[in-house]
Design a protein around this motif. Structure first.
Motif, mmCIF file in Angstrom:
data_model
loop_
_atom_site.group_PDB
_atom_site.id
_atom_site.type_symbol
_atom_site.label_atom_id
_atom_site.label_comp_id
_atom_site.label_asym_id
_atom_site.label_seq_id
_atom_site.Cartn_x
_atom_site.Cartn_y
_atom_site.Cartn_z
ATOM 1 N N CYS A 90 0.817 -1.212 0.000
ATOM 2 C CA CYS A 90 0.000 0.000 0.000
ATOM 3 C C CYS A 90 0.855 1.267 0.000
ATOM 4 N N GLU A 91 2.035 1.194 -0.588
ATOM 5 C CA GLU A 91 2.872 2.382 -0.735
ATOM 6 C C GLU A 91 2.647 3.020 -2.099
ATOM 7 N N ILE A 92 1.465 2.777 -2.639
ATOM 8 C CA ILE A 92 0.946 3.419 -3.838
ATOM 9 C C ILE A 92 -0.479 3.862 -3.499
ATOM 10 N N PRO A 93 -1.135 4.662 -4.346
ATOM 11 C CA PRO A 93 -2.448 5.198 -3.970
ATOM 12 C C PRO A 93 -3.500 4.115 -3.709
ATOM 13 N N ALA A 94 -4.384 4.401 -2.760
ATOM 14 C CA ALA A 94 -5.411 3.442 -2.358
ATOM 15 C C ALA A 94 -6.317 3.049 -3.520
ATOM 16 N N ARG A 95 -6.626 3.988 -4.412
ATOM 17 C CA ARG A 95 -7.506 3.666 -5.545
ATOM 18 C C ARG A 95 -6.839 2.665 -6.482
ATOM 19 N N VAL A 96 -5.512 2.732 -6.608
ATOM 20 C CA VAL A 96 -4.785 1.782 -7.454
ATOM 21 C C VAL A 96 -4.777 0.399 -6.796
ATOM 22 N N VAL A 97 -4.570 0.385 -5.482
ATOM 23 C CA VAL A 97 -4.614 -0.864 -4.721
ATOM 24 C C VAL A 97 -5.961 -1.542 -4.910
ATOM 25 N N ARG A 98 -7.025 -0.798 -4.743
ATOM 26 C CA ARG A 98 -8.377 -1.364 -4.848
ATOM 27 C C ARG A 98 -8.604 -1.969 -6.224
ATOM 28 N N ARG A 99 -8.283 -1.242 -7.269
ATOM 29 C CA ARG A 99 -8.570 -1.736 -8.619
ATOM 30 C C ARG A 99 -7.712 -2.948 -8.965
ATOM 31 N N ALA A 100 -6.476 -2.967 -8.482
ATOM 32 C CA ALA A 100 -5.608 -4.117 -8.742
ATOM 33 C C ALA A 100 -6.147 -5.366 -8.061
ATOM 34 N N ILE A 101 -6.561 -5.237 -6.804
ATOM 35 C CA ILE A 101 -7.108 -6.378 -6.068
ATOM 36 C C ILE A 101 -8.377 -6.885 -6.743
ATOM 37 N N GLN A 102 -9.241 -5.972 -7.148
ATOM 38 C CA GLN A 102 -10.495 -6.381 -7.785
ATOM 39 C C GLN A 102 -10.246 -7.062 -9.129
ATOM 40 N N THR A 103 -9.285 -6.555 -9.892
ATOM 41 C CA THR A 103 -8.982 -7.169 -11.185
ATOM 42 C C THR A 103 -8.390 -8.561 -10.998
ATOM 43 N N ALA A 104 -7.485 -8.698 -10.034
ATOM 44 C CA ALA A 104 -6.899 -10.012 -9.760
ATOM 45 C C ALA A 104 -7.978 -11.001 -9.329
ATOM 46 N N ALA A 105 -8.923 -10.547 -8.502
ATOM 47 C CA ALA A 105 -9.994 -11.428 -8.036
ATOM 48 C C ALA A 105 -10.855 -11.908 -9.201
ATOM 49 N N ARG A 106 -11.180 -11.015 -10.122
ATOM 50 C CA ARG A 106 -11.986 -11.417 -11.285
ATOM 51 C C ARG A 106 -11.228 -12.413 -12.161
ATOM 52 N N LYS A 107 -9.910 -12.262 -12.220
ATOM 53 C CA LYS A 107 -9.070 -13.140 -13.037
ATOM 54 C C LYS A 107 -8.802 -14.471 -12.349
ATOM 55 N N GLY A 108 -9.117 -14.554 -11.059
ATOM 56 C CA GLY A 108 -8.825 -15.766 -10.299
ATOM 57 C C GLY A 108 -7.390 -15.852 -9.837
ATOM 58 N N ILE A 109 -6.724 -14.695 -9.725
ATOM 59 C CA ILE A 109 -5.341 -14.640 -9.257
ATOM 60 C C ILE A 109 -5.354 -14.296 -7.770
ATOM 61 N N PRO A 110 -4.821 -15.154 -6.905
ATOM 62 C CA PRO A 110 -4.798 -14.833 -5.471
ATOM 63 C C PRO A 110 -3.876 -13.654 -5.182
ATOM 64 N N THR A 111 -4.238 -12.881 -4.164
ATOM 65 C CA THR A 111 -3.473 -11.696 -3.785
ATOM 66 C C THR A 111 -2.969 -11.843 -2.360
ATOM 67 N N VAL A 112 -1.684 -11.580 -2.173
ATOM 68 C CA VAL A 112 -1.075 -11.507 -0.843
ATOM 69 C C VAL A 112 -0.693 -10.056 -0.614
ATOM 70 N N LEU A 113 -1.232 -9.456 0.444
ATOM 71 C CA LEU A 113 -1.086 -8.018 0.682
ATOM 72 C C LEU A 113 -0.204 -7.733 1.881
ATOM 73 N N ASP A 114 0.765 -6.842 1.686
ATOM 74 C CA ASP A 114 1.527 -6.244 2.779
ATOM 75 C C ASP A 114 0.933 -4.859 3.005
ATOM 76 N N PRO A 115 0.178 -4.643 4.101
ATOM 77 C CA PRO A 115 -0.579 -3.400 4.260
ATOM 78 C C PRO A 115 0.241 -2.235 4.814
#
Length: 319
Positions: A144-169
């Motif tokens: 999350c050392e990039i803008p929150a809106r970018v974080v949100r869209r990346a996570i949502q896109t990965a979820a739709r693609k079926g790519i698991p996300t590991v987050l360091d907050p």
């Protein structure tokens, strides 16, 4: 072993690191030595580890249009990381991390985010297209050392693609808790976990309670990284403490990134979350035995050897 794909999205920095012989803050001006100019940033460090562990590694993020961009990207390119997905922010500096390492090895960092925070619509769309077009199986490692809106869209896109996300907050105030249920795992340190749950964490039991709270809020796997190098893991109906190894710390820079990167790699390789957490602890512990972040990261064989002993010593934590 199959070659898998890891996407690392987040901060990309030029690190300027020095040793100091007195604690930071004890006087106005400190003498320093052992200056190193390195590649750094959370995404850079996890991308480096993915390549070091033999997988396809794709770095996503932003650098400036300055000479520091090559300091940040050159060592990664040399290590086999694909950096074509890194964009340039016109007229801005590459992110800079200024690191002081005192005698107790517990680094202090001042981060100028700079280009890391410069995401226009075109840059965001290009990043999302890379995630959406990625070959699977894959994993997205995100900070999350990039803008929150970018974080949100990346996570949502990965979820739709079926790519698991590991987050360091890091930074926790840039993470929106409604996204927890779209993650595979989250790996805060103690202070970041405090930011996520809104209270102090002073004991192992309180760390366990915080991990379970984040799990109940939607995150399937929660690892809270402890300052001694161990972690508290909440997975399914179990909360474990995985202890640190017996190492002599030289520099703690990049240890948390080593945990997150290797933990994500182990999960993607199909390892049980308990084993994956032990791999993360081992990677973090080995990382503190060298100076700098990427130069101190150890091999798969060294991590695996230490992880087995750590997992054997894991204990259940009651909250």
């Amino acid at each position: 072993m199959d070659r898998l794909t890891l996407l690392s999205l987040g901060s990309i920095n030029a690190d300027f690191q020095v040793r100091v012989d007195e604690p930071p803050g004890c006087r106005e001006t400190l003498l320093a030595h052992d200056l190193c100019r390195l590649s750094g940033g959370k995404a850079s460090n996890t991308a480096y580890l993915a390549a070091r562990f033999g997988h396809r590694s794709i770095l996503l993020g932003r650098v400036g249009d300055d000479e520091l961009a090559e300091q940040a990207l050159g060592p990664l390119r040399d290590a086999g990381v694909e950096v074509d997905g890194v964009g340039r922010a016109a007229g801005r500096s590459t992110g800079v991390s200024m690191i002081m390492v005192p005698p107790d090895a517990k680094k202090q960092i001042v981060l100028a985010t700079e280009a890391n925070d410069c995401w226009d619509d075109a840059a965001t769309d290009a990043m999302l297209a890379c995630i959406d077009g990625c070959e699977t199986p894959a994993c997205l490692i995100l900070d999350c050392e990039i803008p929150a809106r970018v974080v949100r869209r990346a996570i949502q896109t990965a979820a739709r693609k079926g790519i698991p996300t590991v987050l360091d907050p890091s930074f926790p105030d840039r993470f929106e808790n409604d996204l927890l249920s779209t993650l595979q795992a989250i790996t805060p340190n103690r202070s970041e976990a405090e930011g996520l749950v809104g209270r102090s964490i002073e004991s192992m039991e309180e760390a366990a309670n915080a991990a379970r709270e984040l799990q109940q809020a939607g995150a399937p796997i929660v690892c809270i990284k402890l300052s001694d190098g161990g972690c508290v893991l909440a997975v399914e109906n179990e909360t474990l403490h995985i202890p640190p190894g017996d190492v002599e710390p030289v520099d703690t820079t990049g240890a948390g990134d080593a945990f997150t990167g290797v933990f994500a790699i182990a999960l993607l390789e199909g390892r049980d979350p308990r084993e994956a957490a032990a791999w993360g602890v081992a990677a973090a512990n080995l990382a503190v035995t060298g100076y700098g972040s990427q130069p101190s990261y150890q091999t798969r064989e060294q991590v695996e050897q230490m992880a087995g002993g750590l997992l054997a010593r894991a204990t259940v934590v009651d909250g």
